[in-house]
Design a protein around this motif. Structure first.
Motif, mmCIF file in Angstrom:
data_model
loop_
_atom_site.group_PDB
_atom_site.id
_atom_site.type_symbol
_atom_site.label_atom_id
_atom_site.label_comp_id
_atom_site.label_asym_id
_atom_site.label_seq_id
_atom_site.Cartn_x
_atom_site.Cartn_y
_atom_site.Cartn_z
ATOM 1 N N UNK A 141 0.830 -1.203 0.000
ATOM 2 C CA UNK A 141 0.000 0.000 0.000
ATOM 3 C C UNK A 141 0.867 1.257 0.000
ATOM 4 N N UNK A 142 1.918 1.247 0.774
ATOM 5 C CA UNK A 142 2.822 2.400 0.813
ATOM 6 C C UNK A 142 3.471 2.625 -0.555
ATOM 7 N N UNK A 143 3.891 1.544 -1.209
ATOM 8 C CA UNK A 143 4.559 1.673 -2.505
ATOM 9 C C UNK A 143 3.607 2.194 -3.572
ATOM 10 N N UNK A 144 2.376 1.699 -3.573
ATOM 11 C CA UNK A 144 1.400 2.153 -4.563
ATOM 12 C C UNK A 144 1.061 3.629 -4.350
ATOM 13 N N UNK A 145 0.920 4.026 -3.087
ATOM 14 C CA UNK A 145 0.618 5.423 -2.775
ATOM 15 C C UNK A 145 1.769 6.334 -3.188
ATOM 16 N N UNK A 146 2.984 5.926 -2.877
ATOM 17 C CA UNK A 146 4.166 6.716 -3.215
ATOM 18 C C UNK A 146 4.278 6.937 -4.723
ATOM 19 N N UNK A 147 3.936 5.928 -5.514
ATOM 20 C CA UNK A 147 4.063 6.013 -6.970
ATOM 21 C C UNK A 147 2.799 6.516 -7.661
#
Length: 427
Positions: A141-147
């Motif tokens: 979830x953090x990676x998708x939000x960051x990108x």
């Protein structure tokens, strides 16, 4: 407005309209080029549903089993589609000929592959459950939000009309106060898995690449391909395999997210001596204010609640709404409300889900997704709570703010242990 101004304004409007139409046409004329990681099961089904959408082509396939990889590449070639093939998914992600990726690998690979995909700038469709541990779901979830990535989760019922209609009825209040919600999966066709001896790695299988972060073990056919889901190293059994589908709608219907507590009981009651590890029979109870959500599953039995092998039932004072992939109906309490006859499914949920994915890609808008990663992460974590309660044998209290249990024994299950030199990605 004089004639000169009118002509000038009309020309500007005409030019603007032409440019907008040209941009829209150009956007649609650009094909979405898809690569698939894991092409044996749902990855293959997902690809075929996606290829039914206008302007989508397949350019690459990846699998660590070259036997499956060659078979699928030939099937596409027979349909006049020539694709590049890869064993190493990271090499496929480097390809400029891949815009979007389908991840159809075993659960224990989803986290690493999805994060690598969004970091590579690829639109991503990831099969459910999105991760094999709570920590993995959080990182994804953090990676998708960051990108600001467009990531659709394979919970395709969220795109199916009759599911939406059923939840609208639940929200209408006609069922009266709902005190209990049941969700279940009875897998009658799944019989015992006979114990098989370890064996040599089959030709064409890159076994260490299949194991990835899972514990190193000798090759055993029982753990390979479809049956991976019955072993804790790679998945969470029926609780996560089907629970993410049915429990997702239990939460949507009740407009809730996190339980006060969870407890679970079960075991290998049907096939105590077979090769699988996850329970073939299990019940989990999630406590909320003024109602409970109950999950149950059983292998080798088809006759689940309300004579359905899967579903979710909202049990109210006036009546019960029963919903599954086949449709929904309302069974009234005598004299309290009118029955609603079966409202059958009228569409193809997976194909509609893929149409939604394509629409979000073309409009560059992740907010359009019917099953965004936020939803997939939440229900995968919710299902993991049930499994952890089962594995600890305790009633557990979940602190959503801290993303931890009140019990340290339970907290040891928050993150899967990575092996073979693999580490959790830094986001």
């Amino acid at each position: 407005m004089n004639r000169k101004d009118f002509i000038r304004t009309s020309s500007i409007l005409a030019a603007s309209t032409f440019m907008l139409k040209s941009q829209a046409s150009s956007l649609f004329d650009q094909p979405i080029r898809v690569g698939v990681i894991g092409v044996n099961g749902m990855g293959w089904s997902d690809l075929n549903a996606l290829l039914k959408q206008d302007g989508v082509i397949c350019t690459a396939l990846c699998d660590v089993d070259e036997n499956i990889l060659g078979k699928r590449a030939k099937e596409l070639q027979d349909r006049n589609m020539k694709v590049a093939t890869y064993v190493d998914y990271k090499k496929m992600l480097l390809s400029p000929d891949v815009d979007a990726v389908i991840i159809g690998t075993p659960d224990h690979w989803h986290c690493l592959q999805m994060i690598d995909a969004v970091n590579a700038g690829k639109h991503t469709y990831v099969e459910k459950p999105i991760g094999n541990s709570i920590r993995e779901c959080q990182l994804m979830l953090q990676a998708a939000t960051k990108n600001n990535a467009i990531v659709q989760v394979g919970q395709w019922q969220r795109s199916q009309q009759h599911f939406k209609d059923a939840i609208d009825f639940v929200h209408s209040g006609k069922l009266g106060k709902i005190r209990l919600v049941k969700a279940w999966s009875y897998l009658g066709w799944k019989n015992s898995i006979p114990i098989q001896p370890d064996e040599a790695i089959p030709a064409g299988v890159h076994y260490m690449d299949w194991l990835g972060p899972a514990a190193k073990r000798p090759f055993n056919i029982n753990r390979f391909h479809f049956n991976f889901r019955w072993f804790w190293d790679y998945a969470g059994g029926l609780m996560t395999d089907w629970g993410v589908h049915m429990l997702d709608y239990a939460l949507l219907g009740m407009k809730v997210s996190d339980p006060k507590s969870v407890m679970a009981s079960g075991g290998k009651f049907a096939f105590p001596d077979d090769a699988g590890e996850t329970p073939d029979t299990m019940t989990a109870v999630y406590e909320f204010d003024n109602f409970n959500i109950q999950w149950e599953h059983a292998k080798g039995i088809d006759l689940g609640p309300y004579n359905r092998n899967h579903g979710v039932a909202f049990i109210g004072n006036n009546g019960t709404l029963v919903l599954n992939r086949g449709g929904w109906e309302v069974i009234p309490e005598k004299g309290r409300m009118e029955a609603v006859a079966l409202q059958p499914s009228v569409d193809n949920g997976l194909e509609k889900h893929m149409a939604n994915f394509v629409d979000a890609i073309r409009k560059k808008n992740p907010a359009l997704l019917n099953a965004p990663l936020e939803a997939g992460a939440h229900i995968a974590i919710f299902s993991q709570l049930g499994n952890i309660a089962y594995r600890t044998g305790q009633k557990l209290y979940w602190n959503n703010e801290k993303q931890r249990f009140n019990d340290e024994k339970a907290n040891k299950y928050l993150a899967a242990v990575y092996h073979n030199g693999y580490k959790y990605p830094k986001v």
